[in-house]
Design a protein around this motif. Sequence first.
Motif, PDB file in Angstrom:
ATOM      1  N   ASP A 285       0.881  -1.168   0.000  1.00 22.45           N
ATOM      2  CA  ASP A 285       0.000   0.000   0.000  1.00 22.45           C
ATOM      3  C   ASP A 285       0.916   1.215   0.000  1.00 22.45           C
ATOM      4  O   ASP A 285       1.699   1.411   0.942  1.00 22.45           O
ATOM      5  CB  ASP A 285      -0.899  -0.014   1.239  1.00 22.45           C
ATOM      6  N   GLY A 287       1.742   5.453  -1.759  1.00 17.45           N
ATOM      7  CA  GLY A 287       1.292   6.630  -2.489  1.00 17.45           C
ATOM      8  C   GLY A 287       2.320   7.742  -2.426  1.00 17.45           C
ATOM      9  O   GLY A 287       3.185   7.766  -1.548  1.00 17.45           O
ATOM     10  N   ASN A 294      -2.081  13.680  -5.281  1.00 25.32           N
ATOM     11  CA  ASN A 294      -1.692  12.489  -4.533  1.00 25.32           C
ATOM     12  C   ASN A 294      -2.086  11.214  -5.263  1.00 25.32           C
ATOM     13  O   ASN A 294      -3.023  11.206  -6.068  1.00 25.32           O
ATOM     14  CB  ASN A 294      -2.372  12.504  -3.159  1.00 25.32           C
ATOM     15  N   ASP A 296      -2.643   6.786  -4.495  1.00 24.06           N
ATOM     16  CA  ASP A 296      -2.874   5.770  -3.465  1.00 24.06           C
ATOM     17  C   ASP A 296      -3.084   4.449  -4.195  1.00 24.06           C
ATOM     18  O   ASP A 296      -4.098   4.274  -4.875  1.00 24.06           O
ATOM     19  CB  ASP A 296      -4.098   6.142  -2.626  1.00 24.06           C
ATOM     20  N   ILE A 364      -9.716  11.104  -4.226  1.00 22.03           N
ATOM     21  CA  ILE A 364      -8.295  11.431  -4.126  1.00 22.03           C
ATOM     22  C   ILE A 364      -8.019  12.645  -4.999  1.00 22.03           C
ATOM     23  O   ILE A 364      -8.761  12.930  -5.940  1.00 22.03           O
ATOM     24  CB  ILE A 364      -7.414  10.239  -4.546  1.00 22.03           C
ATOM     25  N   GLY A 368      -4.929  12.820   0.098  1.00 17.59           N
ATOM     26  CA  GLY A 368      -4.962  11.382  -0.145  1.00 17.59           C
ATOM     27  C   GLY A 368      -6.342  10.819   0.121  1.00 17.59           C
ATOM     28  O   GLY A 368      -6.993  10.266  -0.762  1.00 17.59           O
ATOM     29  N   HIS A 369      -6.804  10.947   1.359  1.00 17.55           N
ATOM     30  CA  HIS A 369      -8.200  10.658   1.683  1.00 17.55           C
ATOM     31  C   HIS A 369      -8.935  11.984   1.503  1.00 17.55           C
ATOM     32  O   HIS A 369      -9.014  12.802   2.411  1.00 17.55           O
ATOM     33  CB  HIS A 369      -8.336  10.128   3.109  1.00 17.55           C
ATOM     34  N   SER A 399      -9.761   6.738  -5.504  1.00 15.79           N
ATOM     35  CA  SER A 399      -8.956   5.543  -5.310  1.00 15.79           C
ATOM     36  C   SER A 399      -9.927   4.378  -5.137  1.00 15.79           C
ATOM     37  O   SER A 399     -10.682   4.336  -4.158  1.00 15.79           O
ATOM     38  CB  SER A 399      -8.072   5.677  -4.069  1.00 15.79           C
ATOM     39  N   GLU A 401     -10.490   1.291  -3.884  1.00 14.67           N
ATOM     40  CA  GLU A 401      -9.842   0.474  -2.859  1.00 14.67           C
ATOM     41  C   GLU A 401     -10.827  -0.582  -2.367  1.00 14.67           C
ATOM     42  O   GLU A 401     -11.954  -0.252  -1.973  1.00 14.67           O
ATOM     43  CB  GLU A 401      -9.384   1.354  -1.698  1.00 14.67           C
TER      44      GLU A 401
END
Length: 451
Positions: A285, A287, A294, A296, A364, A368-369, A399, A401
């Motif tokens: 994981d 980034g 960013n 990720d 993103i 990042g979040h 992202s 995920e």
Amino acid sequence: MIKALRISLLFAILPFYHSFSQKIPVVLPERERAAVIDNILEDRFENLLPALMRREGIDMWIIISREYNEDPVMKTMLPSVWLSARRRTIMVFYDPGNGKPLDKLAIARYDVGTLLTGEWDISSNPDQWDALMKVIKAKNPKKIGLNYSATYAHADGLTFTEREEFMQKLPKEYHAKVTSGEKLSIGWLETRTEKEMTIYPMICRISHEIINEAFSEKVIQPGVTTTDDVVWYLRQRVTDLGLGTWFHPTVDIQRADDKNFDHLRTFAKRPGSQPIMPGDLIHVDFGITYLRLNTDQQQHAYILKPGEKEIPEYLKKAFAQGNRLQDILTERFKAGKTGNEMLAEALKQAESEGITGSIYSHPIGSHGHAAGPAIGMWDNQKTVKGTGDYPLHENTAYSIELNVAVQLKEWNKTIRIMLEEDGYFDKNGFRYINGRQKEIFTIPRQLHGVE
């Protein structure tokens, strides 16, 4: 003219220019980065912000921060050479209507870069708040947006003290005009412009190529290299390239032993360092942060056993389930749908196909979040209150995920294929910004024609 040509040339070559010694695209020197950042920021102020203010019905947006305690939105609005706010920095954006350009003001003793004009004459208004009130009275806005929000930290940048002082100074007749700038803040943060999407594929590629390096025989010697060795290789590589990162990487192992892999613990507690051995399925994981955007990403590699030429078929099939869950989710991207709606639809479809999946995808971009609709949480696969209720807008990045649980009879256990890739949604639908992993990497890489 020469400066404009130089910036245009930078945008033209960024996605295609590579260094001769490696696969990683060129990383710009600081001066060139500053030119790109400021060019993008000017474009966002001129072409994006007016439309967002009109969409949300806010004709005056005031952003207030003190040095080293910056509003998350203000951080994205500072010019490249401003690394923080100065003392107290106040930005005012006013829409005069009738299609006229926004007034972009700074209640400060100097301009904020070249884009916000300083409007504080200390000789006539020694108090900064009085200078701000003078502007408000002169513009007489219908709605004043301030950055406070119970749902999004990104939109809650106005501190208690600054809000208290602002409201004490604001004339009573304007109090009813004050409203939350939450949706305006989210719109500003989540929307990616055409210029940003010109450089974002290159940024995602840099991140992919760093993973590709780390998950190769260049870094990993089975039986010697540990997961922590790979983690710190990633951190050092980012530093050596002059990039940033917004979280510490994770590298973990699944293998044919009697230990069950608890993927939930990887969120709550970092896995300990382990030696990487032949037959291991490893996961990363990772980034980066570059040019104020960013990445990720999560990918997998398999350590070939002596005599093995390719990945076992059962791992290929497990990985394919992960790719299928990605497709199930991204097929449900439609403007206006909420994160909770997309989550529920995707999980229902996955279950109908016999896929045991968990989805925890997120926006993103500037963070990042980032700001926008949450699509599940790793510890909540039902309804995400607040952020999960936010609707999907076009020209936004995510992202993707998620993970799938697959029972392997060959290992007599359940494994998790944990994937994450960055994508973009616009009027044409969803696409991955720089592709996605479709096959597990092998370590070592197999050379064609070698037996």
